[in-house]
Design a protein around this motif. Structure first.
Motif, PDB file in Angstrom:
ATOM      1  N   LEU A  27       0.836  -1.204   0.000  1.00 53.89           N
ATOM      2  CA  LEU A  27       0.000   0.000   0.000  1.00 53.89           C
ATOM      3  C   LEU A  27       0.872   1.256   0.000  1.00 53.89           C
ATOM      4  CD1 LEU A  27      -2.747  -0.994   2.619  1.00 53.89           C
ATOM      5  CD2 LEU A  27      -2.834  -1.202   0.126  1.00 53.89           C
ATOM      6  N   ALA A  28       1.943   1.208   0.761  1.00 52.88           N
ATOM      7  CA  ALA A  28       2.828   2.369   0.853  1.00 52.88           C
ATOM      8  C   ALA A  28       3.523   2.655  -0.472  1.00 52.88           C
ATOM      9  CB  ALA A  28       3.875   2.148   1.948  1.00 52.88           C
ATOM     10  N   GLN A  29       3.635   1.633  -1.343  1.00 58.12           N
ATOM     11  CA  GLN A  29       4.309   1.797  -2.637  1.00 58.12           C
ATOM     12  C   GLN A  29       3.372   2.226  -3.766  1.00 58.12           C
ATOM     13  OE1 GLN A  29       6.162  -2.046  -3.172  1.00 58.12           O
ATOM     14  NE2 GLN A  29       7.339  -1.847  -1.262  1.00 58.12           N
ATOM     15  N   GLN A  30       2.159   2.591  -3.433  1.00 64.08           N
ATOM     16  CA  GLN A  30       1.229   3.028  -4.464  1.00 64.08           C
ATOM     17  C   GLN A  30       1.754   4.264  -5.201  1.00 64.08           C
ATOM     18  OE1 GLN A  30      -2.284   1.961  -5.478  1.00 64.08           O
ATOM     19  NE2 GLN A  30      -1.045   0.194  -4.912  1.00 64.08           N
ATOM     20  N   ASP A  31       1.555   4.264  -6.525  1.00 65.04           N
ATOM     21  CA  ASP A  31       2.008   5.380  -7.360  1.00 65.04           C
ATOM     22  C   ASP A  31       0.926   6.462  -7.362  1.00 65.04           C
ATOM     23  OD1 ASP A  31       3.313   6.986  -9.123  1.00 65.04           O
ATOM     24  OD2 ASP A  31       2.953   5.733 -10.893  1.00 65.04           O
ATOM     25  N   TYR A  32       0.918   7.242  -6.285  1.00 61.86           N
ATOM     26  CA  TYR A  32      -0.119   8.264  -6.108  1.00 61.86           C
ATOM     27  C   TYR A  32       0.468   9.381  -5.260  1.00 61.86           C
ATOM     28  CZ  TYR A  32      -4.948   9.950  -5.799  1.00 61.86           C
ATOM     29  OH  TYR A  32      -6.101  10.697  -5.917  1.00 61.86           O
ATOM     30  N   ASN A  33       0.132  10.604  -5.600  1.00 60.44           N
ATOM     31  CA  ASN A  33       0.787  11.738  -4.950  1.00 60.44           C
ATOM     32  C   ASN A  33       0.228  12.090  -3.578  1.00 60.44           C
ATOM     33  OD1 ASN A  33       2.639  12.220  -7.039  1.00 60.44           O
ATOM     34  ND2 ASN A  33       1.126  13.409  -8.203  1.00 60.44           N
ATOM     35  N   ASP A  34      -1.089  12.206  -3.487  1.00 56.71           N
ATOM     36  CA  ASP A  34      -1.696  12.760  -2.284  1.00 56.71           C
ATOM     37  C   ASP A  34      -2.479  11.696  -1.523  1.00 56.71           C
ATOM     38  OD1 ASP A  34      -2.689  14.400  -0.352  1.00 56.71           O
ATOM     39  OD2 ASP A  34      -3.927  15.636  -1.662  1.00 56.71           O
ATOM     40  N   PHE A  35      -1.773  10.890  -0.719  1.00 57.28           N
ATOM     41  CA  PHE A  35      -2.487   9.902   0.075  1.00 57.28           C
ATOM     42  C   PHE A  35      -1.752   9.613   1.374  1.00 57.28           C
ATOM     43  CE2 PHE A  35       0.655   7.054  -1.656  1.00 57.28           C
ATOM     44  CZ  PHE A  35       0.673   5.909  -0.866  1.00 57.28           C
ATOM     45  N   SER A  49      -2.248  -3.715  -8.367  1.00 56.66           N
ATOM     46  CA  SER A  49      -1.236  -2.910  -9.055  1.00 56.66           C
ATOM     47  C   SER A  49      -0.881  -1.696  -8.203  1.00 56.66           C
ATOM     48  CB  SER A  49      -1.764  -2.433 -10.418  1.00 56.66           C
ATOM     49  OG  SER A  49      -2.741  -1.410 -10.237  1.00 56.66           O
ATOM     50  N   LYS A  50       0.159  -0.981  -8.648  1.00 54.31           N
ATOM     51  CA  LYS A  50       0.535   0.261  -7.974  1.00 54.31           C
ATOM     52  C   LYS A  50      -0.416   1.407  -8.322  1.00 54.31           C
ATOM     53  CE  LYS A  50       5.487  -0.645  -7.408  1.00 54.31           C
ATOM     54  NZ  LYS A  50       6.858  -0.141  -7.649  1.00 54.31           N
ATOM     55  N   ASP A  51      -1.345   1.143  -9.236  1.00 53.56           N
ATOM     56  CA  ASP A  51      -2.315   2.165  -9.640  1.00 53.56           C
ATOM     57  C   ASP A  51      -3.703   1.921  -9.049  1.00 53.56           C
ATOM     58  OD1 ASP A  51      -0.504   3.596 -11.316  1.00 53.56           O
ATOM     59  OD2 ASP A  51      -0.716   2.022 -12.824  1.00 53.56           O
ATOM     60  N   TRP A  52      -3.750   1.149  -7.973  1.00 49.26           N
ATOM     61  CA  TRP A  52      -5.033   0.843  -7.336  1.00 49.26           C
ATOM     62  C   TRP A  52      -5.752   2.125  -6.898  1.00 49.26           C
ATOM     63  CZ3 TRP A  52      -5.537   0.567  -1.582  1.00 49.26           C
ATOM     64  CH2 TRP A  52      -6.836   0.211  -1.188  1.00 49.26           C
ATOM     65  N   ILE A  53      -5.056   2.994  -6.177  1.00 50.41           N
ATOM     66  CA  ILE A  53      -5.682   4.232  -5.707  1.00 50.41           C
ATOM     67  C   ILE A  53      -6.115   5.085  -6.895  1.00 50.41           C
ATOM     68  CG2 ILE A  53      -5.398   6.335  -4.347  1.00 50.41           C
ATOM     69  CD1 ILE A  53      -3.349   4.901  -2.653  1.00 50.41           C
ATOM     70  N   ILE A 110     -19.371   2.316  -9.875  1.00 48.69           N
ATOM     71  CA  ILE A 110     -18.545   1.113  -9.710  1.00 48.69           C
ATOM     72  C   ILE A 110     -17.207   1.293 -10.410  1.00 48.69           C
ATOM     73  CG2 ILE A 110     -20.593  -0.343  -9.544  1.00 48.69           C
ATOM     74  CD1 ILE A 110     -20.076  -1.304 -12.396  1.00 48.69           C
ATOM     75  N   SER A 111     -16.233   0.487 -10.007  1.00 50.28           N
ATOM     76  CA  SER A 111     -14.921   0.482 -10.650  1.00 50.28           C
ATOM     77  C   SER A 111     -14.544  -0.955 -10.953  1.00 50.28           C
ATOM     78  CB  SER A 111     -13.860   1.120  -9.738  1.00 50.28           C
ATOM     79  OG  SER A 111     -12.579   1.076 -10.342  1.00 50.28           O
ATOM     80  N   TYR A 112     -14.282  -1.250 -12.237  1.00 53.66           N
ATOM     81  CA  TYR A 112     -13.939  -2.627 -12.597  1.00 53.66           C
ATOM     82  C   TYR A 112     -12.771  -2.713 -13.570  1.00 53.66           C
ATOM     83  CZ  TYR A 112     -17.187  -1.525 -16.487  1.00 53.66           C
ATOM     84  OH  TYR A 112     -17.837  -0.929 -17.547  1.00 53.66           O
ATOM     85  N   THR A 113     -11.905  -1.704 -13.560  1.00 59.24           N
ATOM     86  CA  THR A 113     -10.661  -1.828 -14.320  1.00 59.24           C
ATOM     87  C   THR A 113      -9.748  -2.812 -13.584  1.00 59.24           C
ATOM     88  OG1 THR A 113      -9.655   0.021 -13.128  1.00 59.24           O
ATOM     89  CG2 THR A 113     -10.804   0.533 -15.179  1.00 59.24           C
ATOM     90  N   THR A 114      -8.922  -3.521 -14.319  1.00 53.50           N
ATOM     91  CA  THR A 114      -8.055  -4.534 -13.726  1.00 53.50           C
ATOM     92  C   THR A 114      -7.162  -3.946 -12.637  1.00 53.50           C
ATOM     93  OG1 THR A 114      -8.009  -5.707 -15.846  1.00 53.50           O
ATOM     94  CG2 THR A 114      -6.313  -6.281 -14.241  1.00 53.50           C
TER      95      THR A 114
END
Length: 368
Positions: free
Chosen positions: A62-70, A139-143, A242-246
């Protein structure tokens, strides 16, 4: 008598086709989703009780997510193992981790909703994204993927929380099929404007939605339902999507024994008793249509009554259902279940009957 059974059989098949084509087809045949990053401020919330080994493995992901503001809000719900100590080490290692320590409260002892409430109040971001301590993102793009579905009006996002595949395990196929079927149901009804549940393994909503319904207060004494009962109360056709992208999926390790899974499903089914009347009705009607379909097929074929027509109807039903399940399983990356569908469907129905009977005579065990 057999002619009336035959007519009843036709009516049951019509109900089945209504569900699979009229309802579940909304998800099965939906167009692929596109992700447009929005960089919203997000608090990822994880509540854990005696999950030492799982949090060691999954919190770094979770800490490795590729997201700026979390930020990550870790809630230790009075664990008796080393969960709290592991969380404290993560808090030192990652600057965006916030730790919430929950002490046993006599009024809410062992109540996950109490612990989650403290975590939600401690969260500093406007958007909340939930997963369980034994879950990990695909993935790292979950958020990014989950939050991309938020809009000005859509402030609740229902995601897919699947289970890892275990090779050469029939139980694993039943578990994953049940998970897929459940996702098809709550995704489809949400698309129709009647959202009724979500799963805490992958769920997001704006913090204001929590306070608009006074949090979990209306069902705080019900030990389960921090996810589905909350959504059943707070979600509507205007605020839910809903969200259903892989990339938006999460996964958990499935139960290894039938007994463990059976106990887990007993909790889930007992919670559904507290849904709104319409939601209980549509779920009950779907289950009964499945049950009576197989019972009536057996009776009619046993007496060879209109057996050609029965087989034709049977083939039609399976063609439709297999198509809908297949398309949906493909969207959820559970393609192998297409081939096992006829067998695991029957196994699941038998298990559900067993659960209903067992729950009549004893209450299920809840949060650890």
């Amino acid at each position: 008598m057999l002619i009336y059974i035959f007519y009843f059989f036709i009516a049951i098949v019509v109900v089945q086709l209504f569900y699979y084509l009229g309802v579940f087809g909304k998800f099965a045949f939906a167009k692929p989703q596109h992700v447009t990053p929005k960089n919203l401020p997000v608090s990822v919330i994880v509540c854990a009780k005696n999950e030492e080994e799982n949090v060691k493995k999954y919190i770094p992901l979770l800490a490795q997510q590729d997201y700026n503001d979390f930020e990550i809000v870790l809630i230790d719900d009075a664990s008796s193992d080393e969960t709290l100590e592991v969380f404290e080490e993560f808090e030192k290692e990652f600057p965006n981790i916030r730790l919430v320590k929950v002490e046993n409260n006599e009024a809410f002892w062992g109540n996950k909703k109490y612990a989650l409430t403290l975590g939600i109040k401690a969260a500093k971001k406007e958007y909340l994204l939930f997963t369980d301590a034994d879950c990990f993102p695909s993935s790292k793009d979950w958020i990014t993927s989950m939050t991309s579905q938020f809009t000005m009006n859509k402030t609740i996002v229902l995601g897919y929380g699947g289970y890892e595949k275990v090779e050469r395990s029939f139980l694993n196929k039943i578990i994953r099929f049940e998970t897929v079927l459940t996702a098809i149901q709550y995704f489809s009804w949400a698309k129709l404007g009647s959202p009724y549940m979500g799963v805490g393994r992958n769920l997001a909503y704006k913090k204001e939605e929590f306070f608009n319904v006074n949090g979990f207060i209306d069902h705080i004494q019900i030990r389960s339902g921090d996810d589905d009962l909350f959504i059943n109360q707070a979600a509507n056709k205007t605020n839910t999507t809903i969200s259903y992208t892989t990339e938006s999926f999460t996964y958990s390790k499935p139960k290894k024994t039938y007994k463990e899974w059976f106990t887990q499903k007993r909790r889930h089914i007992s919670t559904a008793e507290h849904y709104k009347f319409f939601d209980k009705m549509q779920l009950g009607l779907f289950f009964l249509s499945q049950l009576f379909f197989f019972l009536l097929v057996i009776v009619l074929l046993a007496f060879q009554f209109q057996w050609i027509a029965v087989l034709a109807i049977l083939a039609t039903r399976y063609t439709v259902v297999w198509t809908v399940i297949g398309c949906s399983a493909g969207k959820l990356k559970e393609n192998d279940l297409k081939f096992w569908f006829p067998v695991v469907e029957i196994a699941l129905i038998l298990t559900q009957i067993n659960i209903f009977i067992t729950n009549i005579f004893s209450k299920p065990v809840y949060w650890k």
